[in-house]
Design a protein around this motif. Structure first.
Motif, PDB file in Angstrom:
ATOM      1  N   LEU A   1      -5.992  13.637  -9.216  1.00  0.00           N
ATOM      2  CA  LEU A   1      -6.893  12.610  -9.722  1.00  0.00           C
ATOM      3  C   LEU A   1      -8.309  12.831  -9.200  1.00  0.00           C
ATOM      4  N   PRO A   2      -9.326  12.591 -10.033  1.00  0.00           N
ATOM      5  CA  PRO A   2     -10.708  12.669  -9.540  1.00  0.00           C
ATOM      6  C   PRO A   2     -10.991  11.528  -8.573  1.00  0.00           C
ATOM      7  N   VAL A   3     -12.047  11.657  -7.808  1.00  0.00           N
ATOM      8  CA  VAL A   3     -12.382  10.664  -6.787  1.00  0.00           C
ATOM      9  C   VAL A   3     -12.545   9.272  -7.388  1.00  0.00           C
ATOM     10  N   VAL A   4     -13.130   9.188  -8.571  1.00  0.00           N
ATOM     11  CA  VAL A   4     -13.350   7.883  -9.213  1.00  0.00           C
ATOM     12  C   VAL A   4     -12.033   7.142  -9.386  1.00  0.00           C
ATOM     13  N   LYS A   5     -11.008   7.839  -9.835  1.00  0.00           N
ATOM     14  CA  LYS A   5      -9.700   7.201 -10.018  1.00  0.00           C
ATOM     15  C   LYS A   5      -9.010   6.933  -8.693  1.00  0.00           C
ATOM     16  N   ARG A   6      -9.158   7.860  -7.755  1.00  0.00           N
ATOM     17  CA  ARG A   6      -8.531   7.655  -6.441  1.00  0.00           C
ATOM     18  C   ARG A   6      -9.106   6.434  -5.736  1.00  0.00           C
ATOM     19  N   ASN A   7     -10.379   6.196  -5.924  1.00  0.00           N
ATOM     20  CA  ASN A   7     -11.030   5.072  -5.248  1.00  0.00           C
ATOM     21  C   ASN A   7     -10.597   3.716  -5.795  1.00  0.00           C
ATOM     22  N   LYS A   8      -9.901   3.698  -6.919  1.00  0.00           N
ATOM     23  CA  LYS A   8      -9.396   2.431  -7.445  1.00  0.00           C
ATOM     24  C   LYS A   8      -8.228   1.914  -6.605  1.00  0.00           C
ATOM     25  N   ASN A   9      -7.561   2.820  -5.911  1.00  0.00           N
ATOM     26  CA  ASN A   9      -6.505   2.430  -4.973  1.00  0.00           C
ATOM     27  C   ASN A   9      -6.458   3.482  -3.879  1.00  0.00           C
ATOM     28  N   VAL A  10      -7.299   3.322  -2.885  1.00  0.00           N
ATOM     29  CA  VAL A  10      -7.539   4.387  -1.906  1.00  0.00           C
ATOM     30  C   VAL A  10      -6.305   4.731  -1.082  1.00  0.00           C
ATOM     31  N   TYR A  11      -5.379   3.803  -0.952  1.00  0.00           N
ATOM     32  CA  TYR A  11      -4.201   4.064  -0.128  1.00  0.00           C
ATOM     33  C   TYR A  11      -3.081   4.738  -0.927  1.00  0.00           C
ATOM     34  N   LEU A  12      -2.764   4.211  -2.091  1.00  0.00           N
ATOM     35  CA  LEU A  12      -1.675   4.798  -2.873  1.00  0.00           C
ATOM     36  C   LEU A  12      -2.041   6.160  -3.455  1.00  0.00           C
ATOM     37  N   SER A  13      -3.319   6.444  -3.634  1.00  0.00           N
ATOM     38  CA  SER A  13      -3.715   7.752  -4.162  1.00  0.00           C
ATOM     39  C   SER A  13      -3.895   8.785  -3.062  1.00  0.00           C
ATOM     40  N   PHE A  14      -3.601   8.394  -1.833  1.00  0.00           N
ATOM     41  CA  PHE A  14      -3.689   9.296  -0.689  1.00  0.00           C
ATOM     42  C   PHE A  14      -2.389  10.082  -0.540  1.00  0.00           C
ATOM     43  N   LEU A  15      -2.513  11.408  -0.384  1.00  0.00           N
ATOM     44  CA  LEU A  15      -1.361  12.271  -0.135  1.00  0.00           C
ATOM     45  C   LEU A  15      -1.573  13.003   1.182  1.00  0.00           C
TER      46      LEU A  15
ATOM     47  N   LEU B   1       9.830  -2.289   5.940  1.00  0.00           N
ATOM     48  CA  LEU B   1       8.783  -1.357   6.370  1.00  0.00           C
ATOM     49  C   LEU B   1       7.589  -1.346   5.429  1.00  0.00           C
ATOM     50  N   ILE B   2       7.823  -1.715   4.163  1.00  0.00           N
ATOM     51  CA  ILE B   2       6.706  -1.881   3.229  1.00  0.00           C
ATOM     52  C   ILE B   2       6.898  -3.173   2.456  1.00  0.00           C
ATOM     53  N   ASP B   3       5.815  -3.662   1.922  1.00  0.00           N
ATOM     54  CA  ASP B   3       5.866  -4.845   1.068  1.00  0.00           C
ATOM     55  C   ASP B   3       6.370  -4.446  -0.313  1.00  0.00           C
ATOM     56  N   ILE B   4       7.214  -5.269  -0.918  1.00  0.00           N
ATOM     57  CA  ILE B   4       7.795  -4.936  -2.212  1.00  0.00           C
ATOM     58  C   ILE B   4       6.738  -4.832  -3.316  1.00  0.00           C
ATOM     59  N   LYS B   5       5.571  -5.403  -3.081  1.00  0.00           N
ATOM     60  CA  LYS B   5       4.511  -5.345  -4.091  1.00  0.00           C
ATOM     61  C   LYS B   5       3.522  -4.206  -3.842  1.00  0.00           C
ATOM     62  N   TYR B   6       3.869  -3.277  -2.944  1.00  0.00           N
ATOM     63  CA  TYR B   6       2.908  -2.228  -2.585  1.00  0.00           C
ATOM     64  C   TYR B   6       2.789  -1.137  -3.643  1.00  0.00           C
ATOM     65  N   THR B   7       3.907  -0.598  -4.116  1.00  0.00           N
ATOM     66  CA  THR B   7       3.851   0.501  -5.082  1.00  0.00           C
ATOM     67  C   THR B   7       4.171  -0.006  -6.485  1.00  0.00           C
ATOM     68  N   ALA B   8       3.888   0.823  -7.470  1.00  0.00           N
ATOM     69  CA  ALA B   8       4.131   0.435  -8.863  1.00  0.00           C
ATOM     70  C   ALA B   8       5.619   0.200  -9.111  1.00  0.00           C
ATOM     71  N   ILE B   9       6.472   1.083  -8.585  1.00  0.00           N
ATOM     72  CA  ILE B   9       7.900   0.951  -8.857  1.00  0.00           C
ATOM     73  C   ILE B   9       8.499  -0.247  -8.132  1.00  0.00           C
ATOM     74  N   THR B  10       8.040  -0.530  -6.918  1.00  0.00           N
ATOM     75  CA  THR B  10       8.592  -1.691  -6.201  1.00  0.00           C
ATOM     76  C   THR B  10       8.065  -3.000  -6.784  1.00  0.00           C
ATOM     77  N   LYS B  11       6.841  -2.992  -7.309  1.00  0.00           N
ATOM     78  CA  LYS B  11       6.341  -4.165  -8.021  1.00  0.00           C
ATOM     79  C   LYS B  11       7.223  -4.467  -9.231  1.00  0.00           C
ATOM     80  N   THR B  12       7.601  -3.402  -9.942  1.00  0.00           N
ATOM     81  CA  THR B  12       8.459  -3.579 -11.117  1.00  0.00           C
ATOM     82  C   THR B  12       9.825  -4.113 -10.704  1.00  0.00           C
ATOM     83  N   ILE B  13      10.368  -3.578  -9.616  1.00  0.00           N
ATOM     84  CA  ILE B  13      11.642  -4.084  -9.097  1.00  0.00           C
ATOM     85  C   ILE B  13      11.542  -5.566  -8.776  1.00  0.00           C
ATOM     86  N   TYR B  14      10.433  -5.964  -8.169  1.00  0.00           N
ATOM     87  CA  TYR B  14      10.212  -7.361  -7.806  1.00  0.00           C
ATOM     88  C   TYR B  14      10.256  -8.256  -9.048  1.00  0.00           C
ATOM     89  N   ARG B  15       9.559  -7.809 -10.109  1.00  0.00           N
ATOM     90  CA  ARG B  15       9.539  -8.597 -11.346  1.00  0.00           C
ATOM     91  C   ARG B  15      10.918  -8.638 -11.997  1.00  0.00           C
TER      92      ARG B  15
END
Length: 298
Positions: free
Chosen positions: A142-156, A234-248
């Motif tokens: 992802l380019p920096v512009v997109k990574r900056n929309k979610n600086v933590y989840l786009s970090f590898l 260890l993580i909040d269920i609303k942190y990632t896209a897949i866990t948010k979906t699980i929550y819903r």
């Protein structure tokens, strides 16, 4: 000044280390390169990698046993002698010859952590590696512009620099099994501790493309890890896209539908994902149905 830290396992790091050594030497800085091998058994690769010990300020060491991805990174950081730690995966190579100097120009005493990003080759690989390549290009490169929309989840964790004092406050969790998703947990811990992540364009190519079957197995391991993170809090269920979906889904009881369907749909999903035209939508459904299945049945 700079400790370059490379964990490896059954992978030849000669080209990467020589490139990093040449760039660091040209920058005229104090540096070291530590490459720790996590118990490889491939003697040919070990012999080839051992040659990098001839380079000044460079150490290649094979551990007696495999200690896992989190533990080996923590060990590298512990043994590092400089204030800034540059972590790189073994199967990457800098895109440009100013890779080290660009990181050096981006750091200061106030720097906590900087992520440089990743790129994949433009030419499609052979069919058996297509899924990993497509996923990498669409979801990771992802380019920096997109990574900056979610600086933590786009970090590898395959290409980042971090101040040693910062790392000591948020090191990798060695208590978790050696599954996958340790980078997700690491990024969540960064967010919890409110440690700012800066994104820049300082790319590496990802060279070590797994075949699709291996990548799918790793995707399943990642969901096993994610399920553990949720169960252990260890993580909040609303942190990632897949866990948010699980929550819903759990709120509406629809997770049961995905759970029940998983044993029947997984063959169809895998047939698509191993084909010439793998779908990332199907890939997401495959992971989601599996996560629903194990979270319901464990």
């Amino acid at each position: 000044m700079l400790s370059i830290l490379i964990p490896t396992y059954n992978y030849n790091v000669e080209a990467l280390v020589h490139e990093l050594h040449a760039q660091s030497t040209a920058c005229e800085i104090d540096f070291e390169i530590l490459c720790y091998d996590d118990g490889s058994k491939n003697l040919e690769i070990i012999e080839a990698n051992s040659g990098i010990n001839l380079l000044k300020h460079t150490t290649y060491k094979v551990l007696d046993s495999n200690i896992g991805r989190s533990a080996i990174r923590n060990l590298l950081a512990k043994d590092a002698k400089y204030d800034f730690l540059l972590f790189l995966d073994a199967d990457v190579i800098p895109v440009k010859n100013d890779f080290i100097s660009k990181y050096l120009n981006s750091i200061s005493d106030s720097t906590n952590i900087i992520y440089g990003g990743i790129r994949y080759q433009e030419t499609p690989p052979e069919k058996k590696q297509l899924l990993r390549w497509i996923y990498g290009k669409k979801r990771e490169a992802l380019p920096v512009v997109k990574r900056n929309k979610n600086v933590y989840l786009s970090f590898l964790t395959l290409n980042f620099i971090i101040q040693k004092n910062t790392f000591n406050t948020v090191c990798f969790n060695e208590a978790i099994p050696n599954l996958r998703n340790e980078d997700t947990l690491f990024s969540y811990n960064l967010k919890q501790k409110k440690i700012p992540v800066v994104h820049i364009e300082n790319l590496v190519y990802h060279l070590g493309l797994e075949d699709s079957k291996t990548f799918l197995n790793k995707a399943i391991e990642s969901q096993d890890a994610m399920n553990l993170f949720l169960e252990e809090g260890l993580i909040d269920i609303k942190y990632t896209a897949i866990t948010k979906t699980i929550y819903r889904l759990k709120k509406t009881k629809l997770d049961r539908l995905f759970s029940i369907s998983h044993p029947f749909t997984k063959k169809v999903f895998k047939a698509n994902l191993l084909s010439k035209k793998p779908s990332l939508f199907i890939f997401d459904l495959y992971k989601l149905s599996y996560l629903c299945y194990i979270s319901k049945n464990e």
